[in-house]
Design a protein around this motif. Structure first.
Motif, PDB file in Angstrom:
ATOM      1  N   ILE A 178       9.323   7.546  14.961  1.00 44.48           N
ATOM      2  CA  ILE A 178       8.520   6.673  15.801  1.00 44.48           C
ATOM      3  C   ILE A 178       8.696   7.090  17.257  1.00 44.48           C
ATOM      4  CG2 ILE A 178      10.401   4.969  15.894  1.00 44.48           C
ATOM      5  CD1 ILE A 178       8.297   2.762  15.978  1.00 44.48           C
ATOM      6  N   ASP A 179       7.591   7.155  18.023  1.00 43.95           N
ATOM      7  CA  ASP A 179       7.707   7.551  19.425  1.00 43.95           C
ATOM      8  C   ASP A 179       7.853   6.321  20.317  1.00 43.95           C
ATOM      9  OD1 ASP A 179       5.166   6.467  19.731  1.00 43.95           O
ATOM     10  OD2 ASP A 179       4.140   8.406  19.681  1.00 43.95           O
ATOM     11  N   ASP A 180       8.033   6.564  21.620  1.00 44.27           N
ATOM     12  CA  ASP A 180       8.275   5.465  22.562  1.00 44.27           C
ATOM     13  C   ASP A 180       7.104   4.488  22.636  1.00 44.27           C
ATOM     14  OD1 ASP A 180      10.676   6.621  23.075  1.00 44.27           O
ATOM     15  OD2 ASP A 180      10.124   7.480  25.012  1.00 44.27           O
ATOM     16  N   GLU A 181       5.878   5.023  22.538  1.00 46.69           N
ATOM     17  CA  GLU A 181       4.691   4.170  22.641  1.00 46.69           C
ATOM     18  C   GLU A 181       4.614   3.207  21.460  1.00 46.69           C
ATOM     19  OE1 GLU A 181      -0.190   4.524  22.523  1.00 46.69           O
ATOM     20  OE2 GLU A 181       1.068   6.278  22.164  1.00 46.69           O
ATOM     21  N   GLU A 182       4.829   3.733  20.250  1.00 46.57           N
ATOM     22  CA  GLU A 182       4.744   2.889  19.065  1.00 46.57           C
ATOM     23  C   GLU A 182       5.900   1.890  19.026  1.00 46.57           C
ATOM     24  OE1 GLU A 182       3.968   3.375  14.268  1.00 46.57           O
ATOM     25  OE2 GLU A 182       4.831   5.035  15.400  1.00 46.57           O
ATOM     26  N   LEU A 183       7.084   2.328  19.465  1.00 51.70           N
ATOM     27  CA  LEU A 183       8.237   1.426  19.523  1.00 51.70           C
ATOM     28  C   LEU A 183       7.947   0.255  20.461  1.00 51.70           C
ATOM     29  CD1 LEU A 183      11.225   0.830  18.791  1.00 51.70           C
ATOM     30  CD2 LEU A 183      11.855   2.195  20.804  1.00 51.70           C
ATOM     31  N   ALA A 184       7.339   0.575  21.613  1.00 52.38           N
ATOM     32  CA  ALA A 184       7.006  -0.471  22.587  1.00 52.38           C
ATOM     33  C   ALA A 184       6.017  -1.469  21.999  1.00 52.38           C
ATOM     34  CB  ALA A 184       6.435   0.158  23.860  1.00 52.38           C
ATOM     35  N   ARG A 185       5.037  -0.962  21.218  1.00 52.02           N
ATOM     36  CA  ARG A 185       4.061  -1.850  20.587  1.00 52.02           C
ATOM     37  C   ARG A 185       4.727  -2.741  19.544  1.00 52.02           C
ATOM     38  NH1 ARG A 185       0.621   2.674  20.093  1.00 52.02           N
ATOM     39  NH2 ARG A 185       0.928   2.648  17.834  1.00 52.02           N
ATOM     40  N   PHE A 186       5.663  -2.168  18.797  1.00 50.08           N
ATOM     41  CA  PHE A 186       6.394  -2.922  17.776  1.00 50.08           C
ATOM     42  C   PHE A 186       7.179  -4.069  18.431  1.00 50.08           C
ATOM     43  CE2 PHE A 186       8.992  -2.121  13.606  1.00 50.08           C
ATOM     44  CZ  PHE A 186       8.912  -3.475  13.313  1.00 50.08           C
ATOM     45  N   VAL A 187       7.940  -3.737  19.468  1.00 52.95           N
ATOM     46  CA  VAL A 187       8.750  -4.743  20.163  1.00 52.95           C
ATOM     47  C   VAL A 187       7.855  -5.814  20.783  1.00 52.95           C
ATOM     48  CG1 VAL A 187      10.332  -5.152  22.086  1.00 52.95           C
ATOM     49  CG2 VAL A 187      10.650  -3.139  20.617  1.00 52.95           C
ATOM     50  N   GLU A 188       6.755  -5.381  21.409  1.00 46.09           N
ATOM     51  CA  GLU A 188       5.836  -6.317  22.056  1.00 46.09           C
ATOM     52  C   GLU A 188       5.241  -7.295  21.047  1.00 46.09           C
ATOM     53  OE1 GLU A 188       1.753  -6.222  24.786  1.00 46.09           O
ATOM     54  OE2 GLU A 188       2.593  -4.372  23.961  1.00 46.09           O
ATOM     55  N   HIS A 189       4.979  -6.795  19.841  1.00 48.87           N
ATOM     56  CA  HIS A 189       4.384  -7.617  18.789  1.00 48.87           C
ATOM     57  C   HIS A 189       5.325  -8.748  18.359  1.00 48.87           C
ATOM     58  CE1 HIS A 189       1.445  -8.054  15.447  1.00 48.87           C
ATOM     59  NE2 HIS A 189       2.476  -8.557  14.814  1.00 48.87           N
ATOM     60  N   VAL A 190       6.630  -8.462  18.312  1.00 50.40           N
ATOM     61  CA  VAL A 190       7.608  -9.443  17.835  1.00 50.40           C
ATOM     62  C   VAL A 190       8.156 -10.292  18.991  1.00 50.40           C
ATOM     63  CG1 VAL A 190       9.752  -9.745  16.525  1.00 50.40           C
ATOM     64  CG2 VAL A 190       8.249  -7.813  16.014  1.00 50.40           C
ATOM     65  N   ASP A 191       8.261  -9.685  20.162  1.00 54.09           N
ATOM     66  CA  ASP A 191       8.878 -10.323  21.344  1.00 54.09           C
ATOM     67  C   ASP A 191       7.895 -11.308  21.991  1.00 54.09           C
ATOM     68  OD1 ASP A 191      10.348 -10.951  23.595  1.00 54.09           O
ATOM     69  OD2 ASP A 191       9.780  -9.116  24.654  1.00 54.09           O
ATOM     70  N   LYS A 192       8.006 -12.601  21.631  1.00 56.15           N
ATOM     71  CA  LYS A 192       7.033 -13.599  22.091  1.00 56.15           C
ATOM     72  C   LYS A 192       7.122 -13.901  23.588  1.00 56.15           C
ATOM     73  CE  LYS A 192       5.209 -14.509  18.036  1.00 56.15           C
ATOM     74  NZ  LYS A 192       5.993 -13.573  17.223  1.00 56.15           N
ATOM     75  N   ASP A 193       8.349 -13.889  24.150  1.00 56.52           N
ATOM     76  CA  ASP A 193       8.480 -14.237  25.566  1.00 56.52           C
ATOM     77  C   ASP A 193       8.438 -13.019  26.483  1.00 56.52           C
ATOM     78  OD1 ASP A 193      10.882 -13.103  24.955  1.00 56.52           O
ATOM     79  OD2 ASP A 193      12.092 -14.912  25.307  1.00 56.52           O
ATOM     80  N   ASN A 194       8.168 -11.850  25.895  1.00 63.19           N
ATOM     81  CA  ASN A 194       7.970 -10.616  26.674  1.00 63.19           C
ATOM     82  C   ASN A 194       9.113 -10.285  27.628  1.00 63.19           C
ATOM     83  OD1 ASN A 194       5.321 -10.107  25.616  1.00 63.19           O
ATOM     84  ND2 ASN A 194       4.553 -11.750  26.928  1.00 63.19           N
ATOM     85  N   ASN A 195      10.362 -10.475  27.153  1.00 62.84           N
ATOM     86  CA  ASN A 195      11.505 -10.122  27.999  1.00 62.84           C
ATOM     87  C   ASN A 195      12.136  -8.787  27.591  1.00 62.84           C
ATOM     88  OD1 ASN A 195      12.653 -10.881  25.609  1.00 62.84           O
ATOM     89  ND2 ASN A 195      14.145 -12.317  26.502  1.00 62.84           N
ATOM     90  N   GLY A 196      11.468  -8.082  26.645  1.00 62.22           N
ATOM     91  CA  GLY A 196      11.924  -6.745  26.282  1.00 62.22           C
ATOM     92  C   GLY A 196      12.975  -6.687  25.192  1.00 62.22           C
ATOM     93  N   ILE A 197      13.413  -7.845  24.680  1.00 63.53           N
ATOM     94  CA  ILE A 197      14.386  -7.881  23.590  1.00 63.53           C
ATOM     95  C   ILE A 197      13.886  -8.836  22.512  1.00 63.53           C
ATOM     96  CG2 ILE A 197      16.380  -7.312  25.037  1.00 63.53           C
ATOM     97  CD1 ILE A 197      17.059 -10.300  25.099  1.00 63.53           C
ATOM     98  N   ILE A 198      14.454  -8.713  21.308  1.00 61.64           N
ATOM     99  CA  ILE A 198      14.031  -9.559  20.186  1.00 61.64           C
ATOM    100  C   ILE A 198      15.176 -10.482  19.797  1.00 61.64           C
ATOM    101  CG2 ILE A 198      13.242  -9.578  17.786  1.00 61.64           C
ATOM    102  CD1 ILE A 198      12.113  -6.754  18.251  1.00 61.64           C
ATOM    103  N   THR A 199      14.969 -11.782  19.953  1.00 60.87           N
ATOM    104  CA  THR A 199      15.971 -12.756  19.530  1.00 60.87           C
ATOM    105  C   THR A 199      15.817 -13.026  18.035  1.00 60.87           C
ATOM    106  OG1 THR A 199      14.518 -14.649  19.962  1.00 60.87           O
ATOM    107  CG2 THR A 199      15.869 -13.848  21.800  1.00 60.87           C
ATOM    108  N   PHE A 200      16.814 -13.690  17.453  1.00 62.44           N
ATOM    109  CA  PHE A 200      16.721 -13.979  16.022  1.00 62.44           C
ATOM    110  C   PHE A 200      15.552 -14.921  15.722  1.00 62.44           C
ATOM    111  CE2 PHE A 200      17.699 -16.763  12.378  1.00 62.44           C
ATOM    112  CZ  PHE A 200      17.584 -15.806  11.384  1.00 62.44           C
TER     113      PHE A 200
END
Length: 391
Positions: free
Chosen positions: A39-61
Motif C-alpha cells: 500500500i502506498d502513502d496515498e492509499e494509506l491516507a485514504r484508509f485512515v481518513e475513512h476510519v478517522d471520524k474526527d480527522n486528527n490523523g489517528i484511529i481510536t478504538f
C-alpha cells in the motif's frame, strides 16, 4: 464487551504496537505489509481518513469499532482491508471498472477472475434490456417500447433477447485488463511528470488517466462491439439469427477493415464527460449522505453502491446522444444508399427527421438495467471473492 467487540479490540491492540490507545498510520502500514498487502502513502491516507471520524490523523478504538461493528466475517487485517476497498468494482454493462490500486495486491489475478465473472453474469442478466435498447436506438421512425418487444419475440423468440450477448461477455476480460494496465502505466507517467514519487496524481490526474485508459481499451475491443451491434439489429434469416463468422466476413469483404471502427469517434468523445459527471455526482451524493443521512458517519458499502449507481446512470444519460449516434453508425452498412456520411450527418438527419427526442430513443431500457446490473455485479463479485478466498 460482547464477543464481536472483543474480537475487534484484540486486533486493535495487535496493530497498536506502541500501546498508546490509538493506531498510528505507520502502525497500520506495518500491519498491512505483514499481511502481504502493498500500500502506498496515498492509499494509506485514504484508509485512515475513512476510519478517522474526527480527522486528527489517528484511529481510536471507538472509531475502529464503529467502522467494523457490522462486519460479518472474521476480523483479520487482510479482511478489514478488503472490506474497505470492496465497493470499487461496479460494472453496469457499459463501462468496466477496476478497483483502484489493485496492481499492488498480491492476489490481483484472482480479483480479475472475480470481476470478470461478475461482469459476465451482470451483462447476461440484463441482455434483454440491452438488445431492446439497441433496437430502439436505430429506429428512425416512432420508437415504442412494447411493439419492439413483440417484434423481437415474433421474429426470434425468447432467445432473441440474448442475441449478441456472447460477444458482450467475451469482451469483458480484455477490455478490463487493457484499461487497468493502461491506467497504471499512465498513472506512473503522470506522477513522474509532476515530480511526485508517491503516486498521488490528484483527482484531475486520475480523471485524465482513467479517460485515456478507457479510450485505449474501448478502441482495442471496438470491432467486437460493432459486430455485436450488427448482430442485434440485422434482420433474421428465416427466423434464425445470422452466423457470427459469416457476418464478420461480410463486413470485412464488402465494407473493408475500416468499417469495424465506424462510430468510434462519438464513442470516445463520451468517455471524459461521462467520467467527470460520474465522479462529481458520486462525491456530491456521498457527501450529502454523510452530512444529512448518516450524521457525519462514513457511508458503508451499500450506500456507496447506491451513490455509484445513481451517478453512473446520470452520467450515462448526459452522454446518451453520443451513444445513439455511435449505434446508428455501427448498425448501418457502408454500402447502403442511405448510409451516413459521418457523425455530423447523423446529428443533422436525426434532428431534422426526429427532433431532439430522437437522441434519447432506448433510454428507458438503458436506465432500467442500471440498478439490477450494479446489484448483480456486486453480489456475484462478493460471492466470487469468498469462493476464491479473497474475503
Amino acid at each position: 464487551m460482547d464477543d464481536k467487540e472483543l474480537e475487534l479490540y484484540r486486533i486493535f491492540q495487535a496493530i497498536d504496537v506502541e500501546h498508546n490507545g490509538c493506531i498510528l498510520p505507520e502502525e497500520l502500514w506495518d500491519a498491512l505489509v505483514k499481511a502481504g498487502i502493498q500500500i502506498d502513502d496515498e492509499e494509506l491516507a485514504r484508509f485512515v481518513e475513512h476510519v478517522d471520524k474526527d480527522n486528527n490523523g489517528i484511529i481510536t478504538f471507538e472509531e475502529w469499532r464503529d467502522f467494523l461493528l457490522l462486519y460479518p466475517h472474521e476480523a483479520t487485517i487482510e479482511n478489514i482491508y478488503h472490506h474497505w476497498e470492496r465497493v470499487y468494482l461496479v460494472d453496469i454493462g457499459e463501462h468496466a471498472v477496476i478497483p483502484e490500486d489493485l496492481s499492488k495486491h498480491v492476489k490481483r489475478s484472482k480479483y480479475f477472475i472475480a470481476g470478470g465473472i461478475a461482469g459476465a453474469a451482470s451483462r447476461t442478466a440484463t441482455a434483454p434490456l440491452d438488445r431492446l435498447k439497441v433496437v430502439l436506438q436505430v429506429q428512425t421512425t416512432r420508437a415504442c417500447f412494447l411493439p419492439a418487444i413483440k417484434k423481437i419475440l415474433k421474429e426470434d423468440g425468447v432467445l432473441g433477447f440474448f442475441r449478441g450477448n456472447g460477444l458482450n461477455v467475451v469482451k469483458v476480460a480484455p477490455e478490463s485488463a487493457i484499461k487497468f494496465y493502461t491506467y497504471e502505466m499512465l498513472k506512473t507517467v503522470i506522477g513522474d511528470s509532476m515530480g511526485n514519487e508517491k503516486g498521488d496524481i490528484g483527482a484531475s490526474g486520475r480523471l485524465i488517466a482513467g479517460g485515456v485508459a478507457g479510450a485505449v481499451a474501448q478502441s482495442a475491443v471496438y470491432p467486437m462491439d460493432l459486430v455485436k451491434t450488427r448482430l442485434q439489429t440485422c434482420a433474421s434469416e428465416g427466423g434464425r439469427a445470422p452466423k457470427l463468422g459469416k457476418l464478420t466476413k461480410d463486413i470485412w469483404v464488402q465494407e473493408g477493415p475500416r468499417a469495424f471502427y465506424k462510430g468510434l469517434v462519438p464513442s470516445l468523445l463520451g468517455i471524459i464527460p461521462y467520467a467527470g459527471i460520474d465522479l462529481a455526482v458520486y462525491e456530491t451524493l456521498k457527501d450529502f449522505s454523510r452530512t444529512y443521512i448518516l450524521q457525519d458517519s462514513e457511508p458503508g458499502p451499500l450506500v456507496q453502491l447506491g451513490c455509484g449507481t445513481i451517478s453512473g446512470a446520470l452520467g450515462a444519460t448526459c452522454v446518451y446522444p453520443l451513444q445513439v449516434v455511435r449505434t446508428r453508425m455501427q448498425a448501418q452498412s457502408s454500402n447502403s444508399e442511405a448510409a451516413y456520411k459521418g457523425m455530423s450527418d447523423v446529428f443533422l438527419r436525426t434532428v431534422r427527421n426526429e427532433g431532439y427526442r430522437g437522441f434519447y430513443k432506448g433510454l428507458f431500457p438503458n436506465l432500467l438495467k442500471v440498478v439490477p446490473a450494479a446489484s448483480i455485479t456486486y453480489l456475484v463479485y462478493e460471492a466470487m471473492k469468498k469462493s476464491l478466498e479473497l474475503d
